[in-house]
Design an enzyme around this catalytic site. Structure first.
Site, PDB file in Angstrom:
ATOM      1  N   SER A   8      26.171  17.182  39.083  1.00 12.71           N
ATOM      2  CA  SER A   8      24.719  17.396  39.072  1.00 12.71           C
ATOM      3  C   SER A   8      24.066  16.468  38.053  1.00 12.71           C
ATOM      4  CB  SER A   8      24.426  18.857  38.731  1.00 12.71           C
ATOM      5  OG  SER A   8      25.133  19.239  37.577  1.00 12.71           O
ATOM      6  N   GLU A  10      20.480  15.976  35.478  1.00 11.82           N
ATOM      7  CA  GLU A  10      19.369  16.687  34.819  1.00 11.82           C
ATOM      8  C   GLU A  10      18.203  15.740  34.516  1.00 11.82           C
ATOM      9  OE1 GLU A  10      20.400  19.526  31.729  1.00 11.82           O
ATOM     10  OE2 GLU A  10      18.860  18.633  30.446  1.00 11.82           O
ATOM     11  N   ALA A  44      10.474  25.031  25.713  1.00 12.34           N
ATOM     12  CA  ALA A  44      10.501  26.407  25.192  1.00 12.34           C
ATOM     13  C   ALA A  44       9.076  26.901  24.978  1.00 12.34           C
ATOM     14  CB  ALA A  44      11.284  26.463  23.895  1.00 12.34           C
ATOM     15  N   ASP A 101      14.237  27.119  22.055  1.00 21.96           N
ATOM     16  CA  ASP A 101      14.032  27.101  20.600  1.00 21.96           C
ATOM     17  C   ASP A 101      12.565  27.318  20.300  1.00 21.96           C
ATOM     18  OD1 ASP A 101      16.665  26.538  19.613  1.00 21.96           O
ATOM     19  OD2 ASP A 101      16.457  24.579  20.574  1.00 21.96           O
ATOM     20  N   ALA A 117      19.593  34.394  25.462  1.00 19.51           N
ATOM     21  CA  ALA A 117      19.729  34.031  26.877  1.00 19.51           C
ATOM     22  C   ALA A 117      20.366  35.172  27.679  1.00 19.51           C
ATOM     23  CB  ALA A 117      20.564  32.750  27.003  1.00 19.51           C
ATOM     24  N   HIS A 143      27.101  26.419  18.842  1.00 19.47           N
ATOM     25  CA  HIS A 143      25.653  26.327  18.661  1.00 19.47           C
ATOM     26  C   HIS A 143      25.355  26.255  17.170  1.00 19.47           C
ATOM     27  CE1 HIS A 143      21.459  27.803  18.581  1.00 19.47           C
ATOM     28  NE2 HIS A 143      21.382  27.094  19.694  1.00 19.47           N
ATOM     29  N   GLN A 170      26.724  21.762  26.372  1.00 11.23           N
ATOM     30  CA  GLN A 170      26.076  20.755  25.538  1.00 11.23           C
ATOM     31  C   GLN A 170      26.935  19.496  25.643  1.00 11.23           C
ATOM     32  OE1 GLN A 170      23.768  19.173  24.253  1.00 11.23           O
ATOM     33  NE2 GLN A 170      23.057  20.682  22.756  1.00 11.23           N
ATOM     34  N   PHE A 210      19.792  12.608  18.776  1.00  5.06           N
ATOM     35  CA  PHE A 210      20.245  13.768  19.569  1.00  5.06           C
ATOM     36  C   PHE A 210      21.427  14.463  18.899  1.00  5.06           C
ATOM     37  CE2 PHE A 210      18.855  11.657  23.828  1.00  5.06           C
ATOM     38  CZ  PHE A 210      17.553  12.060  23.613  1.00  5.06           C
ATOM     39  N   HIS A 260      27.961  17.346  34.651  1.00  2.00           N
ATOM     40  CA  HIS A 260      26.499  17.462  34.695  1.00  2.00           C
ATOM     41  C   HIS A 260      25.952  16.344  33.806  1.00  2.00           C
ATOM     42  CE1 HIS A 260      22.572  19.559  34.834  1.00  2.00           C
ATOM     43  NE2 HIS A 260      22.471  19.292  33.543  1.00  2.00           N
TER      44      HIS A 260
HETATM   45  C1  LIG Z   1      22.866  22.654  29.566  1.00  8.20           C
HETATM   46  C2  LIG Z   1      21.735  22.897  28.607  1.00  8.20           C
HETATM   47  C3  LIG Z   1      20.426  22.858  29.076  1.00  8.20           C
HETATM   48  C4  LIG Z   1      19.358  23.123  28.220  1.00  8.20           C
HETATM   49  N1  LIG Z   1      18.091  23.086  28.720  1.00  8.20           N
HETATM   50  C5  LIG Z   1      17.037  23.424  27.930  1.00  8.20           C
HETATM   51  C6  LIG Z   1      15.705  23.481  28.440  1.00  8.20           C
HETATM   52  O1  LIG Z   1      15.457  23.184  29.603  1.00  8.20           O
HETATM   53  N2  LIG Z   1      14.707  23.851  27.601  1.00  8.20           N
HETATM   54  C7  LIG Z   1      14.954  24.190  26.299  1.00  8.20           C
HETATM   55  O2  LIG Z   1      14.001  24.526  25.581  1.00  8.20           O
HETATM   56  N3  LIG Z   1      16.200  24.115  25.772  1.00  8.20           N
HETATM   57  C8  LIG Z   1      17.242  23.760  26.547  1.00  8.20           C
HETATM   58  N4  LIG Z   1      18.515  23.724  26.029  1.00  8.20           N
HETATM   59  C9  LIG Z   1      18.708  24.000  24.599  1.00  8.20           C
HETATM   60  C10 LIG Z   1      18.809  25.510  24.281  1.00  8.20           C
HETATM   61  O3  LIG Z   1      17.619  26.174  24.631  1.00  8.20           O
HETATM   62  C11 LIG Z   1      19.069  25.649  22.785  1.00  8.20           C
HETATM   63  O4  LIG Z   1      20.331  25.140  22.453  1.00  8.20           O
HETATM   64  C12 LIG Z   1      18.865  27.045  22.215  1.00  8.20           C
HETATM   65  O5  LIG Z   1      18.884  26.948  20.791  1.00  8.20           O
HETATM   66  C13 LIG Z   1      19.957  28.044  22.588  1.00  8.20           C
HETATM   67  O6  LIG Z   1      19.858  28.391  23.900  1.00  8.20           O
HETATM   68  P1  LIG Z   1      21.014  29.278  24.582  1.00  8.20           P
HETATM   69  O7  LIG Z   1      20.551  29.604  25.937  1.00  8.20           O
HETATM   70  O8  LIG Z   1      22.318  28.649  24.403  1.00  8.20           O
HETATM   71  O9  LIG Z   1      20.898  30.578  23.643  1.00  8.20           O
HETATM   72  P2  LIG Z   1      21.820  31.832  23.402  1.00  8.20           P
HETATM   73  O10 LIG Z   1      22.981  31.870  24.316  1.00  8.20           O
HETATM   74  O11 LIG Z   1      20.920  33.012  23.372  1.00  8.20           O
HETATM   75  O12 LIG Z   1      22.391  31.557  21.930  1.00  8.20           O
HETATM   76  C14 LIG Z   1      21.511  31.160  20.885  1.00  8.20           C
HETATM   77  C15 LIG Z   1      22.155  31.484  19.537  1.00  8.20           C
HETATM   78  O13 LIG Z   1      22.129  32.902  19.346  1.00  8.20           O
HETATM   79  C16 LIG Z   1      23.469  33.397  19.158  1.00  8.20           C
HETATM   80  N5  LIG Z   1      23.492  34.675  19.880  1.00  8.20           N
HETATM   81  C17 LIG Z   1      23.475  34.865  21.214  1.00  8.20           C
HETATM   82  N6  LIG Z   1      23.464  36.166  21.508  1.00  8.20           N
HETATM   83  C18 LIG Z   1      23.472  36.844  20.316  1.00  8.20           C
HETATM   84  C19 LIG Z   1      23.453  38.208  19.943  1.00  8.20           C
HETATM   85  N7  LIG Z   1      23.412  39.182  20.859  1.00  8.20           N
HETATM   86  N8  LIG Z   1      23.465  38.521  18.619  1.00  8.20           N
HETATM   87  C20 LIG Z   1      23.478  37.545  17.670  1.00  8.20           C
HETATM   88  N9  LIG Z   1      23.510  36.217  17.989  1.00  8.20           N
HETATM   89  C21 LIG Z   1      23.492  35.882  19.281  1.00  8.20           C
HETATM   90  C22 LIG Z   1      24.388  32.340  19.732  1.00  8.20           C
HETATM   91  O14 LIG Z   1      25.655  32.354  19.101  1.00  8.20           O
HETATM   92  C23 LIG Z   1      23.608  31.061  19.400  1.00  8.20           C
HETATM   93  O15 LIG Z   1      23.818  30.687  18.069  1.00  8.20           O
HETATM   94  C24 LIG Z   1      19.604  23.423  26.849  1.00  8.20           C
HETATM   95  C25 LIG Z   1      20.924  23.428  26.366  1.00  8.20           C
HETATM   96  C26 LIG Z   1      21.984  23.173  27.234  1.00  8.20           C
HETATM   97  C27 LIG Z   1      23.391  23.153  26.704  1.00  8.20           C
END
Ligand SMILES: Cc1cc2nc3c(=O)[nH]c(=O)nc-3n(C[C@H](O)[C@H](O)[C@H](O)COP(=O)(O)OP(=O)(O)OC[C@H]3O[C@@H](n4cnc5c(N)ncnc54)[C@H](O)[C@@H]3O)c2cc1C
Length: 298
Positions: A8, A10, A44, A101, A117, A143, A170, A210, A260
Site C-alpha cells: 500500500s 500513503e 490530529a 498528537d 487509539a 512510541h 512506524q 522525521f 506500506h
Molecule cells: C502508520 C501510521 C500512520 C499515522 N497516521 C497519522 C495520521 O494520519 N494523523 C496523525 O495525526 N498521526 C498519524 N500517525 C502518528 C500517530 O498519531 C502518533 O504516533 C501518536 O502519537 C500515537 O498514535 P497511536 O495511534 O499509535 O496511539 P496509541 O496507540 O493510543 O498510543 C499512544 C501512546 O499512548 C500509550 N498508551 C496507549 N494506550 C494506553 C493506555 N491504555 N494507558 C496508558 N498508555 C497508553 C502508548 O504506549 C503510546 O505511548 C501515524 C502513525 C503511524 C505509525
C-alpha cells in the site's frame, strides 16, 4: 495456506489545487503497480478533515481503493460518528485508526473523550460492526511517549483486542527491531499482520527531522554517508534506493506480510523500490546499481 501480502501507499492531503493535480498523477502512476489500497493521513484534531475527505473522494472517484486515516485526540464522539457515516455511505471499507498528537502546548483537557487509539477502535466496532477493515499503528522502536517497551507492546495488543484487523508500523531502518517486535507481539497472542512502514530516502535534512521528531534510530553508517553526500541529491537518492530496497528485501525474506510506503506524495522513489522488488520476486537478478551514473553510493 499462504496469505496474500498487502502492499500500500500513503499520501497526505494536498494543500493547493496544483498539489491535488500532481497527486492525481502520482496515484495513477502508483496504481499501475497494483497496490491493495492508498491511505490518506488525517491532521490530529481534524485539522485536515476536509482535505482527507476530499482526497479520499478523489481516489475513490478514480475507481481505486482509499483508506482514510482517522485520529481521535481532540475529536468529539459525534464528529467521529458523522465521519464514519460519511465514509460508509461512500463505500469506504478500510480505515487507519490513530490517537494522533495534540498540538504542542495543548493541555490534556483538550484531548477529548477518546484518549487512546484503542478507545477509537472500540468506538468504530460499536458503531459499524465489521463494516471496516481496521488498521492501527505499531512502533518497532516504541512510541516516544511509552513508559516502557513492555507497556507499549501491551498498548499495541490492546488495540488488536479492541478489534483491529492489521497494523502498519512506524518507519525504521533496523530490520531486527521489526522482527523482534513481531516476535514479542506474537507472544502476547497478537496474530494480525504487522506490515512494515517504509520511508524512501530522498532528502537528508528532511529524513533527519522525521527521525528526530518520531524518535527513530537512524544508523550511524546511513547518517554519515547521507551527510557526506552534501548537496549531491542524485547520490543521496541512489544510496537511499539501495538501502531501502535491501531493507525491504530482508523484511519480505523474513516473512513480512507486505509493505506500506510513506510516499510523501511522490511516486518516483516508492515506484523504483517496488520495481526492484518485483524483479526479485520473479527470480530475476536485482540491479542495485545507482540509477544515475553520476551518483556515488559510498
Ligand atoms: C502508520 C501510521 C500512520 C499515522 N497516521 C497519522 C495520521 O494520519 N494523523 C496523525 O495525526 N498521526 C498519524 N500517525 C502518528 C500517530 O498519531 C502518533 O504516533 C501518536 O502519537 C500515537 O498514535 P497511536 O495511534 O499509535 O496511539 P496509541 O496507540 O493510543 O498510543 C499512544 C501512546 O499512548 C500509550 N498508551 C496507549 N494506550 C494506553 C493506555 N491504555 N494507558 C496508558 N498508555 C497508553 C502508548 O504506549 C503510546 O505511548 C501515524 C502513525 C503511524 C505509525
Amino acid at each position: 495456506m499462504t496469505t496474500k501480502r498487502c502492499f500500500s501507499f500513503e499520501f497526505f492531503p494536498p494543500r493547493t489545487p496544483e498539489g491535488e493535480e500532481k497527486l492525481r498523477g502520482v496515484w495513477r502512476e502508483l496504481n499501475a503497480l497494483g497496490p491493495e489500497f492508498f491511505s490518506v493521513t488525517f491532521g490530529a484534531g481534524g485539522s485536515t478533515r476536509e482535505g482527507t475527505l476530499a482526497t479520499v473522494q478523489a481516489i475513490s472517484a478514480d475507481g481505486l481503493v482509499a483508506a482514510p486515516h482517522l485520529s481521535c485526540v481532540g475529536a468529539s464522539i459525534d464528529g467521529i460518528r458523522e465521519l464514519l457515516a460519511t465514509y460508509r455511505n461512500m463505500g469506504i471499507r478500510r480505515l487507519v485508526l490513530l490517537r494522533g498528537d495534540l498540538p504542542s502546548g495543548a493541555g490534556l483537557a483538550s484531548a477529548g473523550p477518546l484518549r487512546y487509539a484503542s478507545d477509537l477502535v472500540r468506538l468504530v466496532r460499536e458503531e459499524s460492526g465489521d463494516w471496516f477493515h481496521i488498521d492501527v499503528a505499531a512502533y518497532p522502536e516504541f512510541h516516544p511517549q511509552a513508559r516502557t517497551p513492555a507497556d507499549d507492546l501491551e498498548a499495541f495488543a490492546a488495540k488488536v483486542r479492541a478489534g483491529a484487523n492489521s497494523a502498519i508500523t512506524q518507519f525504521f531502518f533496523s530490520p531486527d527491531a521489526y522482527l523482534r517486535f513481531v516476535e514479542d507481539a506474537r507472544k502476547l497472542h497478537v496474530t494480525v499482520p504487522i506490515v512494515p512502514g517504509i520511508m524512501p530516502i530522498n532528502n537528508y535534512m528532511q529524513l533527519r527531522s522525521f527521525t528526530e521528531k518520531s524518535a527513530i534510530d537512524m544508523p550511524r553508517w546511513i547518517e554519515e554517508r547521507l551527510r557526506g553526500f552534501g548537496d549531491d541529491s542524485a547520490s543521496i537518492r541512489a544510496f537511499g534506493l539501495d538501502v531501502v530496497t535491501r531493507l525491504c528485501e530482508r523484511l519480505l525474506a523474513e516473512g513480512a506480510p507486505g509493505l506500506h510506503f510513506y510516499t510523501l506524495n511522490q511516486a518516483l522513489a516508492s515506484a523504483e523500490i517496488w520495481r526492484r522488488l518485483d524483479l526479485s520476486a520473479r527470480g530475476e537478478k536485482v540491479s542495485l546499481a545507482p540509477i544515475n551514473k553520476q551518483a556515488r553510493v559510498f
